[in-house]
Motif scaffolding. Structure first.
Motif, PDB file in Angstrom:
ATOM      1  N   SER A   1       0.852  -1.194   0.000  1.00 28.48           N
ATOM      2  CA  SER A   1       0.000   0.000   0.000  1.00 28.48           C
ATOM      3  C   SER A   1       0.885   1.240   0.000  1.00 28.48           C
ATOM      4  CB  SER A   1      -0.926  -0.002   1.215  1.00 28.48           C
ATOM      5  OG  SER A   1      -0.163  -0.024   2.413  1.00 28.48           O
ATOM      6  N   HIS A   2       1.846   1.222  -0.888  1.00 29.65           N
ATOM      7  CA  HIS A   2       2.845   2.278  -0.959  1.00 29.65           C
ATOM      8  C   HIS A   2       2.312   3.479  -1.736  1.00 29.65           C
ATOM      9  CE1 HIS A   2       7.011   2.952   0.103  1.00 29.65           C
ATOM     10  NE2 HIS A   2       7.076   3.727  -0.964  1.00 29.65           N
ATOM     11  N   VAL A   3       2.517   4.685  -1.218  1.00 31.22           N
ATOM     12  CA  VAL A   3       2.112   5.928  -1.868  1.00 31.22           C
ATOM     13  C   VAL A   3       3.365   6.754  -2.130  1.00 31.22           C
ATOM     14  CG1 VAL A   3       0.803   8.078  -1.631  1.00 31.22           C
ATOM     15  CG2 VAL A   3      -0.136   5.932  -0.724  1.00 31.22           C
TER      16      VAL A   3
ATOM     17  N   PHE B   1       5.601   6.896   1.324  1.00 36.96           N
ATOM     18  CA  PHE B   1       5.262   6.247   2.588  1.00 36.96           C
ATOM     19  C   PHE B   1       4.356   5.041   2.353  1.00 36.96           C
ATOM     20  CE2 PHE B   1       1.892   9.287   1.830  1.00 36.96           C
ATOM     21  CZ  PHE B   1       0.744   8.653   2.256  1.00 36.96           C
ATOM     22  N   ASP B   2       4.268   4.192   3.364  1.00 39.98           N
ATOM     23  CA  ASP B   2       3.385   3.032   3.331  1.00 39.98           C
ATOM     24  C   ASP B   2       2.086   3.440   4.028  1.00 39.98           C
ATOM     25  OD1 ASP B   2       2.296   0.541   3.093  1.00 39.98           O
ATOM     26  OD2 ASP B   2       3.685  -0.456   4.455  1.00 39.98           O
ATOM     27  N   ALA B   3       0.978   3.447   3.308  1.00 39.52           N
ATOM     28  CA  ALA B   3      -0.296   3.920   3.856  1.00 39.52           C
ATOM     29  C   ALA B   3      -0.859   2.986   4.924  1.00 39.52           C
ATOM     30  CB  ALA B   3      -1.307   4.097   2.730  1.00 39.52           C
ATOM     31  N   PHE B   4      -0.714   1.675   4.730  1.00 34.17           N
ATOM     32  CA  PHE B   4      -1.273   0.692   5.663  1.00 34.17           C
ATOM     33  C   PHE B   4      -0.258  -0.430   5.849  1.00 34.17           C
ATOM     34  CE2 PHE B   4      -4.751   2.443   3.061  1.00 34.17           C
ATOM     35  CZ  PHE B   4      -5.451   3.130   4.048  1.00 34.17           C
ATOM     36  N   THR B   5       0.597  -0.306   6.827  1.00 33.82           N
ATOM     37  CA  THR B   5       1.662  -1.272   7.060  1.00 33.82           C
ATOM     38  C   THR B   5       1.124  -2.701   7.088  1.00 33.82           C
ATOM     39  OG1 THR B   5       2.838   0.391   8.344  1.00 33.82           O
ATOM     40  CG2 THR B   5       3.572  -1.880   8.607  1.00 33.82           C
TER      41      THR B   5
ATOM     42  N   GLY C   1      -3.023  -3.001  -2.167  1.00 29.04           N
ATOM     43  CA  GLY C   1      -2.886  -1.786  -2.968  1.00 29.04           C
ATOM     44  C   GLY C   1      -3.605  -0.612  -2.315  1.00 29.04           C
ATOM     45  N   VAL C   2      -3.515   0.547  -2.961  1.00 26.57           N
ATOM     46  CA  VAL C   2      -4.139   1.752  -2.424  1.00 26.57           C
ATOM     47  C   VAL C   2      -4.552   2.675  -3.571  1.00 26.57           C
ATOM     48  CG1 VAL C   2      -1.894   2.899  -2.065  1.00 26.57           C
ATOM     49  CG2 VAL C   2      -3.868   3.644  -0.765  1.00 26.57           C
ATOM     50  N   PHE C   3      -5.801   3.145  -3.512  1.00 22.01           N
ATOM     51  CA  PHE C   3      -6.269   4.119  -4.504  1.00 22.01           C
ATOM     52  C   PHE C   3      -5.908   5.520  -4.023  1.00 22.01           C
ATOM     53  CE2 PHE C   3      -8.910   0.499  -5.590  1.00 22.01           C
ATOM     54  CZ  PHE C   3      -8.893   0.548  -6.979  1.00 22.01           C
ATOM     55  N   VAL C   4      -5.439   6.367  -4.915  1.00 22.85           N
ATOM     56  CA  VAL C   4      -4.968   7.696  -4.543  1.00 22.85           C
ATOM     57  C   VAL C   4      -5.765   8.829  -5.202  1.00 22.85           C
ATOM     58  CG1 VAL C   4      -2.629   6.957  -4.001  1.00 22.85           C
ATOM     59  CG2 VAL C   4      -3.186   7.628  -6.338  1.00 22.85           C
ATOM     60  N   GLY C   5      -6.673   8.521  -6.086  1.00 16.89           N
ATOM     61  CA  GLY C   5      -7.375   9.568  -6.825  1.00 16.89           C
ATOM     62  C   GLY C   5      -8.775   9.796  -6.342  1.00 16.89           C
TER      63      GLY C   5
END
Length: 140
Positions: free
Chosen positions: A105-107, A127-131, A136-140
């Protein structure tokens, strides 16, 4: 707005034609020319490749690259999720990317003024959003 939508540029393959796993798409003025640029990230099953096209040229069906780099682990196959935001207040879009499924979950954020057609720009934020989370992680 009523009526028939008007196509503003022709159809094209963002990445190589052999890649058929989809893309994540956003728009923002990466180069500061006052026009929205088209930014794509590799879709699920693909690498974390980011490709951006100059919007002013795109409407003339000319494909001028503003960016072409891997925004994460090049061995990852979760794609890369993308978004834009003016992070430094310069009225130019900055790019924020998030890892795709299976890649953590890297941003990472890149300032628009540091993005060029060749090479990976220096990251502004990372940074890692959720260790420990690998979805994955959505950013938009």
């Amino acid at each position: 707005m009523a009526g028939t939508p008007q196509k503003i540029f022709g159809d094209f393959f963002t990445f190589e034609q052999a890649l058929r796993n989809g893309i994540f798409v956003t728009v923002g003025d990466l180069n500061g020319d006052g026009k929205a640029d088209l930014i794509a990230g590799g879709g699920p099953g693909g690498g974390p490749r980011v490709l951006a096209f100059d919007g002013a040229n795109l409407v003339n069906n000319q494909y001028v690259n503003l960016a072409n780099f891997f925004g994460g682990d090049v061995n990852g196959r979760g794609g890369i999720r993308i978004g834009v935001k003016d992070l430094d207040g310069d009225k130019q879009a900055d790019l924020v990317v998030g890892s795709g499924a299976g890649a953590g979950s890297h941003v990472t954020a890149y300032l628009g003024k540091n993005i060029g057609p060749n090479g990976t720009p220096t990251s502004q934020l990372d940074f890692d959003a959720f260790t420990g989370f690998t979805g994955g992680v959505f950013v938009g």
